[in-house]
Design an enzyme around this catalytic site. Structure first.
Site, PDB file in Angstrom:
ATOM      1  N   HIS A 295      -8.910  48.080 -30.583  1.00 32.16           N
ATOM      2  CA  HIS A 295      -8.363  46.768 -30.260  1.00 32.16           C
ATOM      3  C   HIS A 295      -9.652  45.841 -30.557  1.00 32.16           C
ATOM      4  O   HIS A 295      -9.605  44.689 -30.457  1.00 32.16           O
ATOM      5  CB  HIS A 295      -7.646  46.508 -28.996  1.00 32.16           C
ATOM      6  N   GLY A 296     -10.800  46.495 -30.799  1.00 31.62           N
ATOM      7  CA  GLY A 296     -12.104  45.730 -31.022  1.00 31.62           C
ATOM      8  C   GLY A 296     -12.223  44.805 -29.636  1.00 31.62           C
ATOM      9  O   GLY A 296     -11.635  45.312 -28.560  1.00 31.62           O
ATOM     10  N   GLY A 297     -12.719  43.612 -29.764  1.00 28.82           N
ATOM     11  CA  GLY A 297     -13.170  42.833 -28.462  1.00 28.82           C
ATOM     12  C   GLY A 297     -11.991  42.449 -27.687  1.00 28.82           C
ATOM     13  O   GLY A 297     -11.922  42.092 -26.623  1.00 28.82           O
TER      14      GLY A 297
ATOM     15  N   GLU B 292      -7.495  63.371  -5.683  1.00 28.78           N
ATOM     16  CA  GLU B 292      -6.362  64.508  -5.683  1.00 28.78           C
ATOM     17  C   GLU B 292      -7.013  65.753  -6.106  1.00 28.78           C
ATOM     18  O   GLU B 292      -6.443  66.770  -6.687  1.00 28.78           O
ATOM     19  CB  GLU B 292      -5.028  64.296  -6.247  1.00 28.78           C
TER      20      GLU B 292
ATOM     21  N   ASN C 122      -0.615  70.477  -4.963  1.00 30.54           N
ATOM     22  CA  ASN C 122      -0.144  70.879  -6.295  1.00 30.54           C
ATOM     23  C   ASN C 122       0.614  69.967  -6.957  1.00 30.54           C
ATOM     24  O   ASN C 122       0.662  69.874  -8.309  1.00 30.54           O
ATOM     25  CB  ASN C 122       0.331  72.292  -6.156  1.00 30.54           C
TER      26      ASN C 122
HETATM   27  P1  FAD Z   1     -17.822  64.709  -3.329  1.00 33.43           P
HETATM   28  O1  FAD Z   1     -16.781  65.476  -2.990  1.00 33.43           O
HETATM   29  O2  FAD Z   1     -18.689  64.036  -2.555  1.00 33.43           O
HETATM   30  O3  FAD Z   1     -18.016  64.665  -4.742  1.00 33.43           O
HETATM   31  C1  FAD Z   1     -19.316  64.012  -5.634  1.00 33.43           C
HETATM   32  C2  FAD Z   1     -19.283  64.863  -6.897  1.00 33.43           C
HETATM   33  O4  FAD Z   1     -19.644  66.373  -6.611  1.00 33.43           O
HETATM   34  C3  FAD Z   1     -18.165  64.933  -7.788  1.00 33.43           C
HETATM   35  O5  FAD Z   1     -18.591  64.717  -9.070  1.00 33.43           O
HETATM   36  C4  FAD Z   1     -17.609  66.443  -7.391  1.00 33.43           C
HETATM   37  O6  FAD Z   1     -16.790  66.753  -8.319  1.00 33.43           O
HETATM   38  C5  FAD Z   1     -19.035  66.936  -7.372  1.00 33.43           C
HETATM   39  N1  FAD Z   1     -18.773  68.192  -6.493  1.00 33.43           N
HETATM   40  C6  FAD Z   1     -18.598  68.327  -5.307  1.00 33.43           C
HETATM   41  N2  FAD Z   1     -18.472  69.665  -5.002  1.00 33.43           N
HETATM   42  C7  FAD Z   1     -18.463  70.522  -6.156  1.00 33.43           C
HETATM   43  C8  FAD Z   1     -18.464  71.906  -6.327  1.00 33.43           C
HETATM   44  N3  FAD Z   1     -18.269  72.739  -5.574  1.00 33.43           N
HETATM   45  N4  FAD Z   1     -18.962  72.076  -7.771  1.00 33.43           N
HETATM   46  C9  FAD Z   1     -19.238  71.183  -8.721  1.00 33.43           C
HETATM   47  N5  FAD Z   1     -19.107  69.789  -8.195  1.00 33.43           N
HETATM   48  C10 FAD Z   1     -18.897  69.468  -7.152  1.00 33.43           C
HETATM   49  N6  FAD Z   1      -8.122  61.041  -0.145  1.00 33.43           N
HETATM   50  C11 FAD Z   1      -6.798  61.098   0.682  1.00 33.43           C
HETATM   51  O7  FAD Z   1      -7.050  62.171   1.437  1.00 33.43           O
HETATM   52  N7  FAD Z   1      -5.901  60.558   0.691  1.00 33.43           N
HETATM   53  C12 FAD Z   1      -5.787  59.358  -0.388  1.00 33.43           C
HETATM   54  O8  FAD Z   1      -4.668  58.620  -0.316  1.00 33.43           O
HETATM   55  C13 FAD Z   1      -6.876  59.236  -1.010  1.00 33.43           C
HETATM   56  N8  FAD Z   1      -6.849  57.969  -1.945  1.00 33.43           N
HETATM   57  C14 FAD Z   1      -8.118  57.959  -2.712  1.00 33.43           C
HETATM   58  C15 FAD Z   1      -7.919  56.809  -3.526  1.00 33.43           C
HETATM   59  C16 FAD Z   1      -9.058  56.278  -4.203  1.00 33.43           C
HETATM   60  C17 FAD Z   1      -9.031  54.933  -5.254  1.00 33.43           C
HETATM   61  C18 FAD Z   1     -10.194  57.155  -4.245  1.00 33.43           C
HETATM   62  C19 FAD Z   1     -11.360  56.816  -5.194  1.00 33.43           C
HETATM   63  C20 FAD Z   1     -10.084  58.318  -3.620  1.00 33.43           C
HETATM   64  C21 FAD Z   1      -9.085  58.606  -2.549  1.00 33.43           C
HETATM   65  N9  FAD Z   1      -8.992  59.642  -1.962  1.00 33.43           N
HETATM   66  C22 FAD Z   1      -8.118  60.056  -0.976  1.00 33.43           C
HETATM   67  C23 FAD Z   1     -10.160  60.633  -1.815  1.00 33.43           C
HETATM   68  C24 FAD Z   1     -10.494  61.390  -2.941  1.00 33.43           C
HETATM   69  O9  FAD Z   1      -9.632  62.550  -2.933  1.00 33.43           O
HETATM   70  C25 FAD Z   1     -12.210  61.953  -3.094  1.00 33.43           C
HETATM   71  O10 FAD Z   1     -12.564  60.832  -3.516  1.00 33.43           O
HETATM   72  C26 FAD Z   1     -12.129  63.164  -3.837  1.00 33.43           C
HETATM   73  O11 FAD Z   1     -11.582  64.201  -3.288  1.00 33.43           O
HETATM   74  C27 FAD Z   1     -13.721  63.313  -3.811  1.00 33.43           C
HETATM   75  O12 FAD Z   1     -14.305  63.611  -2.863  1.00 33.43           O
HETATM   76  P2  FAD Z   1     -15.652  62.664  -2.457  1.00 33.43           P
HETATM   77  O13 FAD Z   1     -15.523  61.326  -2.854  1.00 33.43           O
HETATM   78  O14 FAD Z   1     -16.257  62.713  -1.142  1.00 33.43           O
HETATM   79  O15 FAD Z   1     -16.854  63.271  -3.509  1.00 33.43           O
HETATM   80  N1  2MC Z   2      -2.055  75.621  -3.399  1.00 31.07           N
HETATM   81  C1  2MC Z   2      -1.804  76.548  -2.254  1.00 31.07           C
HETATM   82  N2  2MC Z   2      -2.721  77.184  -1.374  1.00 31.07           N
HETATM   83  C2  2MC Z   2      -3.987  76.686  -1.550  1.00 31.07           C
HETATM   84  C3  2MC Z   2      -4.431  75.815  -2.663  1.00 31.07           C
HETATM   85  C4  2MC Z   2      -3.490  75.329  -3.333  1.00 31.07           C
HETATM   86  N3  2MC Z   2      -3.759  74.384  -4.365  1.00 31.07           N
HETATM   87  N4  2MC Z   2      -5.669  75.722  -2.574  1.00 31.07           N
HETATM   88  C5  2MC Z   2      -6.209  76.427  -1.514  1.00 31.07           C
HETATM   89  N5  2MC Z   2      -4.921  77.207  -0.993  1.00 31.07           N
HETATM   90  C6  2MC Z   2      -4.963  77.990   0.226  1.00 31.07           C
HETATM   91  C7  2MC Z   2      -5.807  79.284  -0.150  1.00 31.07           C
HETATM   92  O1  2MC Z   2      -5.053  80.160  -0.884  1.00 31.07           O
HETATM   93  C8  2MC Z   2      -6.446  79.828   1.305  1.00 31.07           C
HETATM   94  O2  2MC Z   2      -5.237  80.466   1.837  1.00 31.07           O
HETATM   95  P1  2MC Z   2      -5.176  81.978   2.313  1.00 31.07           P
HETATM   96  O3  2MC Z   2      -6.569  82.217   3.091  1.00 31.07           O
HETATM   97  O4  2MC Z   2      -4.210  82.108   3.154  1.00 31.07           O
HETATM   98  O5  2MC Z   2      -5.031  82.409   0.694  1.00 31.07           O
HETATM   99  C9  2MC Z   2      -6.886  78.269   2.152  1.00 31.07           C
HETATM  100  O6  2MC Z   2      -6.098  77.565   1.183  1.00 31.07           O
HETATM  101  C10 2MC Z   2      -8.178  77.977   2.041  1.00 31.07           C
HETATM  102  O7  2MC Z   2      -8.459  78.055   0.719  1.00 31.07           O
HETATM  103  P2  2MC Z   2      -9.844  78.304   0.042  1.00 31.07           P
HETATM  104  O8  2MC Z   2     -10.266  79.662   0.817  1.00 31.07           O
HETATM  105  O9  2MC Z   2      -9.669  78.186  -1.397  1.00 31.07           O
HETATM  106  O10 2MC Z   2     -10.698  77.219   0.611  1.00 31.07           O
HETATM  107  P3  2MC Z   2     -11.990  76.621  -0.007  1.00 31.07           P
HETATM  108  O11 2MC Z   2     -12.859  75.637   1.329  1.00 31.07           O
HETATM  109  O12 2MC Z   2     -13.179  77.419  -0.407  1.00 31.07           O
HETATM  110  O13 2MC Z   2     -11.803  75.172  -1.045  1.00 31.07           O
HETATM  111  C11 2MC Z   2     -10.735  73.721  -2.338  1.00 31.07           C
HETATM  112  C12 2MC Z   2     -10.723  75.090  -1.414  1.00 31.07           C
HETATM  113  C13 2MC Z   2     -12.159  73.330  -2.779  1.00 31.07           C
HETATM  114  C14 2MC Z   2     -10.017  74.160  -3.514  1.00 31.07           C
HETATM  115  C15 2MC Z   2     -10.069  72.698  -1.554  1.00 31.07           C
HETATM  116  O14 2MC Z   2     -10.927  72.372  -0.479  1.00 31.07           O
HETATM  117  C16 2MC Z   2      -9.878  71.313  -2.400  1.00 31.07           C
HETATM  118  O15 2MC Z   2      -8.775  71.571  -3.067  1.00 31.07           O
HETATM  119  N6  2MC Z   2     -10.792  70.231  -2.279  1.00 31.07           N
HETATM  120  C17 2MC Z   2     -10.322  69.159  -2.920  1.00 31.07           C
HETATM  121  C18 2MC Z   2      -9.778  68.200  -2.092  1.00 31.07           C
HETATM  122  C19 2MC Z   2      -8.744  67.227  -2.860  1.00 31.07           C
HETATM  123  O16 2MC Z   2      -8.112  67.891  -3.482  1.00 31.07           O
HETATM  124  N7  2MC Z   2      -8.610  66.017  -1.915  1.00 31.07           N
HETATM  125  C20 2MC Z   2      -7.793  65.202  -2.416  1.00 31.07           C
HETATM  126  C21 2MC Z   2      -7.504  64.276  -1.234  1.00 31.07           C
HETATM  127  S1  2MC Z   2      -5.770  63.423  -1.745  1.00 31.07           S
HETATM  128  C22 2MC Z   2      -6.048  62.255  -2.698  1.00 31.07           C
HETATM  129  O17 2MC Z   2      -7.087  62.152  -3.479  1.00 31.07           O
HETATM  130  C23 2MC Z   2      -5.140  61.111  -2.931  1.00 31.07           C
HETATM  131  C24 2MC Z   2      -5.297  60.278  -3.824  1.00 31.07           C
HETATM  132  C25 2MC Z   2      -3.686  61.322  -2.109  1.00 31.07           C
END
Ligand code: FAD
Ligand code: 2MC
Length: 393
Positions: free
Chosen positions: A351-353, A376, A252
């Site tokens: 900024h163009g090209g 995220e 969050n």
């Molecule tokens: P997917 O989940 O396979 O998604 C593919 C497409 O389908 C996307 O457009 C997505 O929005 C769409 N999609 C999927 N589900 C649904 C749905 N239910 N409804 C509609 N559309 C949907 N992760 C970490 O844990 N730690 C890190 O430090 C971290 N750093 C990162 C740094 C970089 C540079 C990058 C590129 C990624 C990083 N990530 C990290 C991973 C990142 O969080 C994931 O790439 C992201 O959460 C998406 O997962 P995925 O790539 O598997 O795509």
């Molecule tokens: N804050 C607090 N609690 C949360 C929450 C949030 N944002 N999202 C989910 N929860 C809790 C939720 O309340 C539930 O708890 P409870 O049953 O006690 O109420 C539990 O987590 C399970 O949640 P859901 O039932 O909504 O779980 P579901 O599997 O349906 O999907 C979803 C949740 C899609 C919101 C989650 O999987 C998600 O956020 N996916 C995206 C993954 C993501 O953000 N990846 C980022 C990786 S980090 C990164 O990219 C970096 C660069 C560091």
């Protein structure tokens, strides 16, 4: 004044508007650091793919290594709003480096909030100074948006866990010393997940090749492999089964931080393009004289202001534990990362090209911010989160 010179040449879009004296001082510190210690190196870090550890440690000396951790183990004890202000300001000096710093801060906060006193005492002081860096490990090759389906597994044996699996796309991997691994200790789904701290030197921990990326080039992204990596049960944050909630509560704030980085880059791009259009002449006048240019800049300013307000509003919601925090964070991430990316792209167009050349920073802001609509939690996932809350009854 130094502040007005550094912030923005235009008062109405000045990021210092409405801040308290303390917030202004924090913002000025971060802005000064971004200008002096980051901006001069931003292009080089990108093009040579250098991880600027000494610069990160210098930022930590200003209190930016554990911004919203309590002061007990070296944290700065500041608010989420302060953190947003800091990440926004630092981003004008390098989005990629700032975004990594924000992930490190997210991990430090998770440890500060859910770790035992012993674990905090052991790791937090070094995280606060960035003597050690931290990485957040949720994503796997087969589990991205559907994070709760992750399959990395920790098997308990006495006082130890043995962890096996792979974490994909891990920011800072290979450089970080501390890895917060979300892994399965119980049933399928979100309730069977735990969060376990794994030190880099643990036997069985190895790293994949450095990914080649469009942006975020000042920090490595690698797969982390765990093959029977054994760590004490005491390295777990919270209880077994709480790992998914811990991971989500970290995100969050992470989503606000990433959105703040996009706001900072949009501000820098808008400031740059306002200056550029006043000096570039075509058809016998500065391109700023064309009404299209003026209207573009007006639209960009409106989007920047709206993005910043949404992001700061979400940060305050987190600070005040507002019941709708999750939706407000998702809305801020969705809106600011999308609209600020468009602001930067429009600045590049004006900024163009020259905007397409690496001599100008706009293209780097664009490349670095492109991934903010993906990581995220993708912006599609932000819509899923919002719709679930908005339509639940
Ligand atoms: P997917 O989940 O396979 O998604 C593919 C497409 O389908 C996307 O457009 C997505 O929005 C769409 N999609 C999927 N589900 C649904 C749905 N239910 N409804 C509609 N559309 C949907 N992760 C970490 O844990 N730690 C890190 O430090 C971290 N750093 C990162 C740094 C970089 C540079 C990058 C590129 C990624 C990083 N990530 C990290 C991973 C990142 O969080 C994931 O790439 C992201 O959460 C998406 O997962 P995925 O790539 O598997 O795509
Ligand atoms: N804050 C607090 N609690 C949360 C929450 C949030 N944002 N999202 C989910 N929860 C809790 C939720 O309340 C539930 O708890 P409870 O049953 O006690 O109420 C539990 O987590 C399970 O949640 P859901 O039932 O909504 O779980 P579901 O599997 O349906 O999907 C979803 C949740 C899609 C919101 C989650 O999987 C998600 O956020 N996916 C995206 C993954 C993501 O953000 N990846 C980022 C990786 S980090 C990164 O990219 C970096 C660069 C560091």
């Amino acid at each position: 004044s130094f502040r007005s010179r550094l912030m923005s040449s235009v008062a109405s879009i000045d990021p210092s508007a409405g801040l308290t004296d303390e917030q202004l001082a924090t913002q000025e510190l971060a802005t000064r650091f971004a200008h002096n210690e980051m901006l001069p190196h931003m292009a080089q870090w990108d093009q040579k793919e250098e991880f600027p550890l000494s610069t990160l440690r210098a930022a930590a000396q200003l209190g930016f290594g554990a911004i919203y951790c309590k002061e007990d183990y070296g944290g700065s004890g500041l608010t989420r709003l302060d953190a947003s202000i800091i990440f926004e300001a630092l981003s004008l000096g390098c989005v990629s480096t700032t975004a990594y710093l924000s992930i490190h801060n997210m991990c430090a906060w998770m440890l500060d909030t859910y770790g035992s006193e012993e674990l905090k005492a052991r790791y937090l002081p070094d995280l606060a100074t960035m003597e050690k860096c931290a990485s957040y490990c949720l994503t796997e090759p087969g589990s991205g948006s559907d994070a709760a389906s992750l399959s990395t597994t920790a098997v308990k044996n006495g006082d130890y866990y043995s962890i096996t699996g792979s974490k994909a796309f891990i920011s800072g991997a290979g450089e970080s010393e501390v890895y917060l691994i979300m892994c399965r200790t119980g049933q399928p789904g979100p309730k069977g997940i735990s969060c376990i701290l794994v030190p880099k030197e643990t036997p069985g921990v190895t790293f994949g090749a450095k990914e080649r990326k469009v942006g975020w080039n000042s920090q490595p992204t690698r797969i982390v492999h765990l093959e029977s990596a054994v760590v004490p049960v005491a390295n777990r944050l919270g209880e077994e089964g709480e790992g998914f909630s811990i991971a989500m509560s970290g995100l969050n704030g992470g989503r606000i931080n990433i959105a703040s980085c996009s706001v900072g880059a949009a501000q820098a791009s808008l400031d740059a393009v306002i200056e550029y259009t006043k000096t570039r002449k075509q058809f016998g006048s500065p391109i700023a004289a064309f009404q299209h240019t003026q209207f573009e800049i007006a639209e960009m300013a409106a989007e920047l202001l709206a993005s910043r307000l949404l992001v700061r509003n979400a940060a305050v919601a987190l600070d005040t534990k507002h019941p709708d925090t999750v939706v407000l964070c998702a809305a801020a991430k969705l809106y600011a990362t999308r609209n600020c990316l468009q602001v930067i792209d429009r600045a590049l167009q004006l900024h163009g090209g020259y905007g397409y050349l690496k001599d100008y920073p706009v293209q780097q802001y664009l490349r670095d911010c492109r991934v903010h609509t993906i990581l995220e939690g993708t912006n599609e996932v932000m819509r899923v989160i919002m719709a679930r809350h908005l339509m639940a009854s």
